[in-house]
Scaffold this motif. Structure first.
Motif, PDB file in Angstrom:
ATOM      1  N   ILE B  11     -46.287  -9.791  24.879  1.00  0.00           N
ATOM      2  CA  ILE B  11     -47.377 -10.673  24.810  1.00  0.00           C
ATOM      3  C   ILE B  11     -48.611 -10.009  25.389  1.00  0.00           C
ATOM      4  O   ILE B  11     -48.237  -9.125  26.371  1.00  0.00           O
ATOM      5  N   LYS B  14     -47.790  -6.532  26.681  1.00  0.00           N
ATOM      6  CA  LYS B  14     -47.002  -6.615  27.726  1.00  0.00           C
ATOM      7  C   LYS B  14     -45.648  -6.553  26.986  1.00  0.00           C
ATOM      8  O   LYS B  14     -45.334  -7.627  26.720  1.00  0.00           O
ATOM      9  N   ILE B  16     -41.998  -7.761  27.151  1.00  0.00           N
ATOM     10  CA  ILE B  16     -41.115  -8.567  27.905  1.00  0.00           C
ATOM     11  C   ILE B  16     -39.658  -8.530  27.517  1.00  0.00           C
ATOM     12  O   ILE B  16     -38.896  -8.588  28.489  1.00  0.00           O
ATOM     13  N   ASN B  36     -36.117 -14.553  38.436  1.00  0.00           N
ATOM     14  CA  ASN B  36     -37.434 -15.198  37.824  1.00  0.00           C
ATOM     15  C   ASN B  36     -38.189 -13.766  37.131  1.00  0.00           C
ATOM     16  O   ASN B  36     -38.428 -12.973  37.503  1.00  0.00           O
ATOM     17  N   GLY B  37     -38.686 -14.368  35.976  1.00  0.00           N
ATOM     18  CA  GLY B  37     -39.636 -13.166  35.151  1.00  0.00           C
ATOM     19  C   GLY B  37     -38.879 -12.376  34.435  1.00  0.00           C
ATOM     20  O   GLY B  37     -39.427 -11.444  33.893  1.00  0.00           O
ATOM     21  N   GLY B  39     -37.182 -12.697  31.635  1.00  0.00           N
ATOM     22  CA  GLY B  39     -37.645 -12.758  30.220  1.00  0.00           C
ATOM     23  C   GLY B  39     -36.576 -13.924  29.533  1.00  0.00           C
ATOM     24  O   GLY B  39     -36.439 -14.052  28.158  1.00  0.00           O
ATOM     25  N   LYS B  40     -35.967 -14.665  30.258  1.00  0.00           N
ATOM     26  CA  LYS B  40     -34.843 -15.866  29.845  1.00  0.00           C
ATOM     27  C   LYS B  40     -35.765 -16.877  28.771  1.00  0.00           C
ATOM     28  O   LYS B  40     -35.183 -16.937  27.609  1.00  0.00           O
ATOM     29  N   SER B  41     -36.809 -17.287  29.507  1.00  0.00           N
ATOM     30  CA  SER B  41     -37.261 -18.216  28.538  1.00  0.00           C
ATOM     31  C   SER B  41     -37.966 -17.720  27.585  1.00  0.00           C
ATOM     32  O   SER B  41     -38.369 -18.197  26.424  1.00  0.00           O
ATOM     33  N   THR B  42     -38.679 -16.385  27.570  1.00  0.00           N
ATOM     34  CA  THR B  42     -39.084 -15.745  26.460  1.00  0.00           C
ATOM     35  C   THR B  42     -38.285 -15.637  25.330  1.00  0.00           C
ATOM     36  O   THR B  42     -38.659 -15.727  24.099  1.00  0.00           O
ATOM     37  N   GLN B  85     -37.507 -25.678  29.416  1.00  0.00           N
ATOM     38  CA  GLN B  85     -37.656 -25.467  31.109  1.00  0.00           C
ATOM     39  C   GLN B  85     -38.693 -26.444  31.615  1.00  0.00           C
ATOM     40  O   GLN B  85     -38.604 -27.268  32.837  1.00  0.00           O
ATOM     41  N   HIS B 203     -30.089 -20.738  37.007  1.00  0.00           N
ATOM     42  CA  HIS B 203     -30.048 -19.899  38.055  1.00  0.00           C
ATOM     43  C   HIS B 203     -28.893 -20.261  38.947  1.00  0.00           C
ATOM     44  O   HIS B 203     -28.582 -19.429  39.920  1.00  0.00           O
TER      45      HIS B 203
END
Ligand SMILES: Nc1ncnc2c1ncn2[C@@H]1O[C@H](COP(=O)(O)OP(=O)(O)OP(=O)(O)O)[C@@H](O)[C@H]1O
Ligand SMILES: [Mg+2]
Lengths: 455, 251
Positions: B11, B14, B16, B36-37, B39-42, B85, B203
């Motif tokens: 994105i 960048k 991901i 966190n961060g 890339g799971k939601s991505t 989420q 998590h």
């Protein structure tokens, strides 16, 4: 320079139109109306049709609209059809008292006996001037200031008929009054009617106006409506504008509110080539409430221009304005909202909001709040937004299998919802909801553009 | 059912997702965990067609079709569901209207007639019972003013209404009290069939006590760095992610 000469000749030709029909105009009306007529044409000579130099009209050039060749009718035309055939209400649950204006002229359509017994007057403005001179002269021309706007002067000089409504003190109308305002002719024409609505003390009324164009000609309507809401009266005033792309409509409404009166207006602009709504409210008594809602949906080269003025002249009044617009294609819109709070108008609450969605890069909106506050103990706020449809919401809907077209439609309908929800007559609300939905789906074409589905 | 090969996405330039490989078969439950961060939601968004991301490399096939060229609504109609989420609030669109439109659009896609009002109400009542949400929520605007827990239950309610083939649940457990967690897990388990599958992003190992996964994957910095059975979740709970960082690229 060229433009200037053009302009001068436009105004001159409109004054010529007056002069050459002067005797017709004067013969048709009472002395009182004619005296105002003569003042108005003098005033019009001075100020003419507003130009873009006028703060109030700076975003849209009226010249092309007025420069077309229109027929103007100085007397009521005989019609060879039954007026009620023009209109069949397809809202069975909506029981209204119906008044019909055709090209600015009132046409008799049934009687309103039960209302007459209560002293209610409904019908032709020209006739009311003759039959109720005292009541008429007390109000006619009092609220629509010919100095404030060349278009008001122009209308006052030319208007011959329109609707007159009087609701006596303490009378509450059970049914809504529905005014069907139709333009329909075999030639391009200009229409300038005039309405006067007087609500007595403690009275209550709900009025619905439906503006339609029923033939493919070019039309220009320049109407003025004066409304007086006496002490503790209550008025709901809904207007549905549904004319074709060749129709230009300028409608100036002047609302004069006396103490403790409550007026709500809702202006739904569904369709029309050029729509200009001037909504002027004078809060002339203590404790008034005014709600002004508007929704405009436009596409192609349509232009909808809403200009409001709320004048808080007295203390303890509340005003609340909310206008929303959805602009598609090359459509453009203007919201110019003025609030004046005069020195004596302490404890004023005035709110104004304008939200817009632009569906394309070419669509345009000019939104402009204008607040002048001379009292110190007031609560005033305004806010405007211009945006696109919410991408996250779009994705959420799509992620559930809803196609992008349908998803857009749902979001636009949701956006419009807040305004439609303010309509207090339920069957009318449902019907308008339906119409807005159709309009957004692109199913409201010119031929069935009549909001009330006349056949 | 789902084959992800070397999937990379970025994105604003960048990177991901940096080469994801994953196979999901019918009947399986996969858990994806990771800091966190990472890339799971991505990953979930890319699989469901959110157009914010640029796919720079890789292929995804779903039931034999090239998933990445499909519009989001077509993926949903083909049976993919995303439990968000952060569910989106949509003022002015009622839950009932939303679900009726969704159900009927999917039916139309399958060549079925729209559902009549009474069948639809029956379906709503049945599914509401499954997730134990307040019936009143149905008449409210989508997620507007819903509590955090109500929003999450609402995601499961929608999943129950649409009966997807592949559901991707992105942290549906976060923000839920223990009873709600059981309800959500129970809902998921009841919808489980031999011919459908789910990817559960979480998590907490706690959820996996209720929704027992066949595989647990750890997504770290845009890559799946470790895959194993359900015991991996327990190990993670005990050791945290530092342990994984040292194994970076091990898989
Ligand atoms: N729209 C965006 N613009 C910029 N960066 C983004 C965007 N969406 C995601 N990112 C970045 O991509 C990375 C991965 O985000 P993602 O939401 O996929 O993480 P996650 O694994 O779901 O994290 P969490 O456990 O906190 O939910 C993060 O660094 C995030 O900031
Ligand atoms: Mg996430």
């Amino acid at each position: 320079m060229y433009i200037e000469t053009e302009k001068i000749s436009l105004n001159e030709s409109l004054v010529d139109l007056f002069n050459s029909n002067r005797s017709l105009l004067l013969r048709a009306s009472t002395d009182h109306v004619n005296a105002l007529r003569m003042q108005a044409i003098d005033q019009f000579k001075k100020i003419g049709i507003p130009t873009k130099k006028d703060e109030n009209y700076k975003y849209y050039d009226l010249d092309p609209v007025f420069s077309r060749k229109y027929d103007v009718h100085f007397s009521r035309k005989k019609i060879d059809f039954n007026i009620s055939d023009l209109f069949k209400c397809d809202i069975p649950e909506l029981d209204t008292d119906l008044l019909i204006l055709l090209n600015g002229w009132y046409y008799e359509n049934g009687n309103h006996d039960d209302l007459m017994k209560q002293g209610v007057v409904m019908g032709s403005l020209a006739l009311a001037a003759v039959e109720y001179p005292q009541l008429f002269e007390q109000h006619y021309g009092r609220y629509a200031d010919i100095k404030s706007d060349g278009l008001v002067a122009f209308n006052t000089a030319f208007a011959l008929d329109g609707i007159f409504i009087y609701v006596p003190d303490n009378v509450m109308l059970e049914r809504p009054v529905q005014i069907i305002n139709i333009v329909m002719d075999k030639v391009d024409s200009m229409v300038q009617h005039r309405n006067l609505i007087v609500l007595g003390k403690n009275s209550k009324a709900s009025i619905v106006i439906c503006d339609h164009s029923l033939s493919a000609n070019q039309f220009l309507t320049n109407s003025v409506t004066e409304i007086v809401a006496s002490e503790n009266s209550s008025l709901d005033y809904t207007r549905v504008q549904n004319e074709h792309n060749g129709a230009a409509q300028i409608s100036s409404t002047f609302i004069h509110q006396l103490a403790d009166s409550r007026v709500s207006t809702n202006t739904i602009s569904l369709h029309g080539g050029f729509i200009r709504n001037n909504l002027n409210v004078m809060l002339a008594g203590k404790g008034c409430e005014n709600n002004m809602y508007g929704l405009s949906l436009s596409d192609k080269f349509q232009h909808v221009d809403n200009s409001t003025l709320i004048d808080h002249a007295m203390p303890n009044c509340t005003s609340n304005q909310k206008f929303k617009g959805v602009m598609d294609d090359m459509a453009s819109g203007v919201f110019y909202g003025k609030i004046f709070v005069r020195k004596d108008a302490q404890h004023t609450h005035a709110y104004q909001g304008n939200n817009n969605i632009l569906l394309t890069d070419d669509a345009k909106i000019n939104t402009r709040p204008h607040l002048e506050i001379y009292a110190d103990d007031v609560k005033c706020s305004h806010g405007a937004t211009v945006g696109q449809l919410d991408e996250n919401a779009m994705f959420y809907l799509q992620s559930r299998g809803i196609g992008s077209k349908e998803a857009r439609l749902m979001l636009m309908t949701a956006f419009a919802h807040e305004i439609i929800d303010q309509i207090k007559v339920d069957p009318l609300k449902d019907r308008i909801y339906d119409l807005v939905n159709k309009r957004l789906r692109g199913e409201l074409s010119r031929c069935n553009s009549c909001a009330m589905n006349c056949n | 059912m789902l084959k992800i090969r070397n999937l990379s996405a970025s994105i604003d330039g960048k990177m991901i997702l940096k080469g994801i490989n994953l196979d999901v078969n019918a009947g399986e439950v996969h858990a994806i965990m990771g800091p966190n961060g990472s890339g799971k939601s991505t990953l979930a968004a890319v699989l469901t067609g959110r157009n914010l991301y640029e796919i720079t490399e890789g292929q995804v096939t779903y039931l034999g079709k090239d998933l990445l060229t499909m519009a989001p609504e077509d993926r949903a109609r083909a049976g993919i569901f995303l439990g968000f989420q952060y569910p989106i609030e949509i003022p002015g669109v009622s839950m009932a209207n939303f679900m009726r439109t969704a159900v009927n659009e999917i039916r139309k896609f399958k060549g079925q007639q729209p559902m009549n009002a009474s069948d639809f109400m029956k379906l709503i009542r049945e599914k509401i019972a499954l997730v134990e949400i307040d019936t009143k929520l149905i008449n409210r605007s989508v997620n507007e003013g819903f509590s955090g827990g109500e929003k999450k239950k609402n995601e499961i309610f929608q999943m129950a209404m649409l009966e997807p083939m592949l559901s991707i649940l992105d942290e549906t457990d976060s923000g839920l009290d223990i009873d709600a967690l059981k309800i959500v897990a129970n809902g998921v388990n009841m919808l489980k069939r031999p011919d459908n599958a789910s990817i559960v992003i979480t998590h907490y190992q706690r959820l996996l006590d209720y929704i027992v996964p066949d595989f647990v994957h750890i997504l770290y910095d845009g890559r799946i760095v470790k895959s194993a059975g359900k015991e991996l979740a327990v190990e993670l709970e005990a050791k945290g992610y530092d342990w994984i960082k040292n194994h970076d690229g091990d898989e």
